[in-house]
Design a protein around this motif. Structure first.
Motif, PDB file in Angstrom:
ATOM      1  N   THR A 165      -2.490  15.388  -2.136  1.00 11.47           N
ATOM      2  CA  THR A 165      -3.609  14.909  -2.962  1.00 11.47           C
ATOM      3  C   THR A 165      -3.798  13.401  -2.783  1.00 11.47           C
ATOM      4  O   THR A 165      -4.937  12.916  -2.691  1.00 11.47           O
ATOM      5  N   ILE A 166      -2.696  12.675  -2.726  1.00 12.33           N
ATOM      6  CA  ILE A 166      -2.773  11.215  -2.570  1.00 12.33           C
ATOM      7  C   ILE A 166      -3.410  10.874  -1.222  1.00 12.33           C
ATOM      8  O   ILE A 166      -4.305  10.021  -1.131  1.00 12.33           O
TER       9      ILE A 166
ATOM     10  N   LEU B  33     -10.711  10.297   1.647  1.00 11.28           N
ATOM     11  CA  LEU B  33     -12.078  10.454   1.139  1.00 11.28           C
ATOM     12  C   LEU B  33     -12.602   9.136   0.565  1.00 11.28           C
ATOM     13  O   LEU B  33     -13.774   8.817   0.693  1.00 11.28           O
ATOM     14  N   GLY B  34     -11.721   8.366  -0.064  1.00 12.44           N
ATOM     15  CA  GLY B  34     -12.154   7.133  -0.726  1.00 12.44           C
ATOM     16  C   GLY B  34     -12.427   5.990   0.224  1.00 12.44           C
ATOM     17  O   GLY B  34     -13.229   5.109  -0.091  1.00 12.44           O
ATOM     18  N   THR B  35     -11.763   5.972   1.376  1.00 10.68           N
ATOM     19  CA  THR B  35     -11.909   4.827   2.286  1.00 10.68           C
ATOM     20  C   THR B  35     -12.374   5.225   3.682  1.00 10.68           C
ATOM     21  O   THR B  35     -12.605   4.352   4.517  1.00 10.68           O
ATOM     22  N   GLY B  36     -12.453   6.532   3.955  1.00  6.60           N
ATOM     23  CA  GLY B  36     -12.860   6.970   5.293  1.00  6.60           C
ATOM     24  C   GLY B  36     -11.766   6.868   6.341  1.00  6.60           C
ATOM     25  O   GLY B  36     -12.018   7.056   7.539  1.00  6.60           O
ATOM     26  N   ALA B  37     -10.539   6.569   5.918  1.00  9.69           N
ATOM     27  CA  ALA B  37      -9.435   6.418   6.873  1.00  9.69           C
ATOM     28  C   ALA B  37      -9.059   7.773   7.466  1.00  9.69           C
ATOM     29  O   ALA B  37      -9.206   8.805   6.809  1.00  9.69           O
ATOM     30  N   PRO B  38      -8.560   7.777   8.716  1.00 11.52           N
ATOM     31  CA  PRO B  38      -8.199   9.050   9.350  1.00 11.52           C
ATOM     32  C   PRO B  38      -6.865   9.606   8.863  1.00 11.52           C
ATOM     33  O   PRO B  38      -6.538  10.755   9.147  1.00 11.52           O
TER      34      PRO B  38
ATOM     35  N   ILE C 199       1.071   8.265   7.274  1.00 11.53           N
ATOM     36  CA  ILE C 199       1.563   7.019   7.897  1.00 11.53           C
ATOM     37  C   ILE C 199       3.082   6.911   7.728  1.00 11.53           C
ATOM     38  O   ILE C 199       3.790   6.530   8.668  1.00 11.53           O
TER      39      ILE C 199
ATOM     40  N   LYS D 204      -5.386  12.793   0.579  1.00  8.81           N
ATOM     41  CA  LYS D 204      -6.798  13.211   0.553  1.00  8.81           C
ATOM     42  C   LYS D 204      -7.649  12.179  -0.185  1.00  8.81           C
ATOM     43  O   LYS D 204      -8.770  11.852   0.245  1.00  8.81           O
ATOM     44  N   THR D 205      -7.119  11.662  -1.285  1.00  4.30           N
ATOM     45  CA  THR D 205      -7.854  10.658  -2.064  1.00  4.30           C
ATOM     46  C   THR D 205      -8.120   9.414  -1.219  1.00  4.30           C
ATOM     47  O   THR D 205      -9.237   8.877  -1.205  1.00  4.30           O
ATOM     48  N   TRP D 206      -7.083   8.947  -0.503  1.00  3.89           N
ATOM     49  CA  TRP D 206      -7.245   7.748   0.330  1.00  3.89           C
ATOM     50  C   TRP D 206      -8.255   7.993   1.460  1.00  3.89           C
ATOM     51  O   TRP D 206      -9.121   7.156   1.734  1.00  3.89           O
TER      52      TRP D 206
ATOM     53  N   PRO E 252      -1.447   7.600   3.203  1.00  2.00           N
ATOM     54  CA  PRO E 252      -0.152   6.897   3.242  1.00  2.00           C
ATOM     55  C   PRO E 252       1.025   7.788   3.618  1.00  2.00           C
ATOM     56  O   PRO E 252       1.954   7.304   4.280  1.00  2.00           O
TER      57      PRO E 252
ATOM     58  N   PHE F  25       0.837  -1.203   0.000  1.00  2.41           N
ATOM     59  CA  PHE F  25       0.000   0.000   0.000  1.00  2.41           C
ATOM     60  C   PHE F  25       0.874   1.257   0.000  1.00  2.41           C
ATOM     61  O   PHE F  25       0.709   2.159  -0.840  1.00  2.41           O
TER      62      PHE F  25
END
Lengths: 310, 310
Positions: free
Chosen positions: B238-239, B245-250, B256, B241-243, B253, B221
């Protein structure tokens, strides 16, 4: 951005949602459909969307978190009632036609949402180009194909790019925007503005990338999770719990797979040549998914996938 | 599970936390260290953990969400004060020694947390085996190696397995538990019970897997996200934000990666042979990470990585 007349080509799940959301936010929207039968299939989808929009807006009166494609700041009941009226008007304002001429002759912006079949897309772009005025900008919503594949058929490669939505766009309001090497930044920026105008969050790619941003990360992540389960390293519940505890995410990979749908996941894995070998990782993953699919457990829409929903 | 005397071998970041957490939950804990210099380095770490435990417990009085390694249900101020006393007692109860005989002669359970160097681990297991009684169960906390690599040196392969913790174990209370093919399920189950006893969530692997569950998913990932940024498809913000918005993760990557540390990410990518080719994806990712590292932007601990923290 001077788009006023927006044409959505195709009335499938995403096409109907994109058309509805665009009309809701004030655009003059025509849906072009291939045949009278397609109109027959799109009409009840649009009626259902009207109910969803009205019900979802009504529910905002007692909620603190709004669907992001509707609003982010707190609204009064009066403001919400006005939006409900707009949602009903949006439905009634939609024009459905099978005529290329009627649909495209003065279109400002076309969003292509037809089948994921290169031959059908090429035939469509080639025919549409005969009717479009010079000004028209075109976007494809394709999830799996690249705009460079089709740019030459549009008659305006510099005005062609990808604008990729997620399902239930009034809630999942992302719009990945991706040009090909020949896209003019002027039109790219216009499409960014259009995305904002229909309350999407534009996610801008600087170059072509198969799978855009989200699927480029999601596919290897889900594949790794599928590998762990298919090789019996751990069960789906344990794998999901590990991801949620380890990253704070609200859902693990198998919950996400239930939403994506196991059939889609299966179709992705069998595209790999090694999936034909049952001892390969792809082969083991395909076998695991097929077992669920054969039992009707294709995901949340079926009521059961890796988890039960009813 | 009849473990009473627990020995943690190694006093690094994780070793000291595992020792502290085990003593806090009532185990008789000895920390075995290689040298007096190691004792000198471990002592201030343990003093700092005492402050962290006491301060974190005090903060629970005004919080609704507790660190999961301390409690999940609401506690009274009196109960929290009693835990603070236990945290102080835990610190004072720890025995530090460089003596194999003193540390291991009546150990019930040893958790090996020494350097990630196979030679050092083999030398340690071989020497320790001379002092251990038959009953002792051994776990390795290694993140990168497999228990099958070392089982034969322990003198008790059936009582040997991996028990893998996350940093800040009082908050991130996962314990991935993984045997090798020769691990006896009786001892595996004892280690599961031990993990529960120190308020970890046991995450059970049914077979050996490099990277356990979490890193098996996290690495591909994060690599996909690094690929997108290193190839200038999109920027890190942007990457992320995409993750999200797309998965609801707090967190996305790159957030992390800032927590993991860019140096760790760099060390992972340069292990790939193709990283030597600057035009390969691994080579581009290594170059991107090295640029940040050379500027001192190694992640959240440095105050800056992909994001700024001060």
């Amino acid at each position: 951005m001077n788009f006023k007349k927006v044409v959505v080509a195709g009335g499938g799940v995403l096409g109907s949602q994109i058309a509805y959301q665009s009309a809701f936010w004030g655009f003059d929207v025509t849906i072009w459909l291939r045949s009278e039968a397609s109109i027959g299939r799109a009409t009840p989808k649009l009626a259902r969307l009207k109910d969803i929009y009205v019900d979802t807006l009504e529910a905002m009166k007692t909620s603190t978190v709004y669907p992001r494609g509707f609003a982010t700041d707190k609204l009064s009941d009066e403001e919400i009632d006005a939006m409900k009226e707009r949602a009903i008007k949006a439905h009634d304002s939609l024009t459905l036609t099978t005529s290329y001429e009627e649909a495209f002759k003065d279109a400002d912006f076309v969003i292509e949402c037809i089948a994921e079949d290169p031959k059908q897309k090429i035939a469509f772009y080639t025919e549409m180009a005969k009717y479009l005025p010079d000004k028209t900008v075109i976007a494809t919503n394709s999830s799996t194909m690249l705009p460079s594949t089709f740019a030459s058929y549009t008659g305006r490669p510099e005005k062609y790019l990808a604008l990729h939505f997620a399902n239930e766009i009034w809630k999942n309001n992302t719009a990945e925007i991706m040009g090909h090497a020949g896209t003019d930044s002027k039109y790219y920026d216009e499409v960014v503005d259009f995305a904002k105008a229909i309350h999407m969050v534009p996610l801008c790619l600087k170059k072509e990338q198969p799978g855009y941003i989200l699927n480029t990360m999601l596919v290897p992540f889900l594949t790794a999770a599928e590998y762990l389960a298919a090789n019996d390293v751990a069960d789906p519940e344990t794998i999901d719990k590990t991801w949620m505890l380890g990253t704070g995410a609200p859902a693990g990979p198998f919950r996400i797979l239930d939403i994506v749908g196991l059939t889609t996941a299966y179709n992705i894995v069998i595209m790999k040549p090694e999936a034909k070998d049952p001892n390969s990782n792809a082969g083991k993953i395909a076998a695991m998914l097929k077992k669920y699919i054969d039992e009707g457990k294709t995901g949340i829409n079926a009521g059961e996938g890796f988890y039960k929903y009813k």
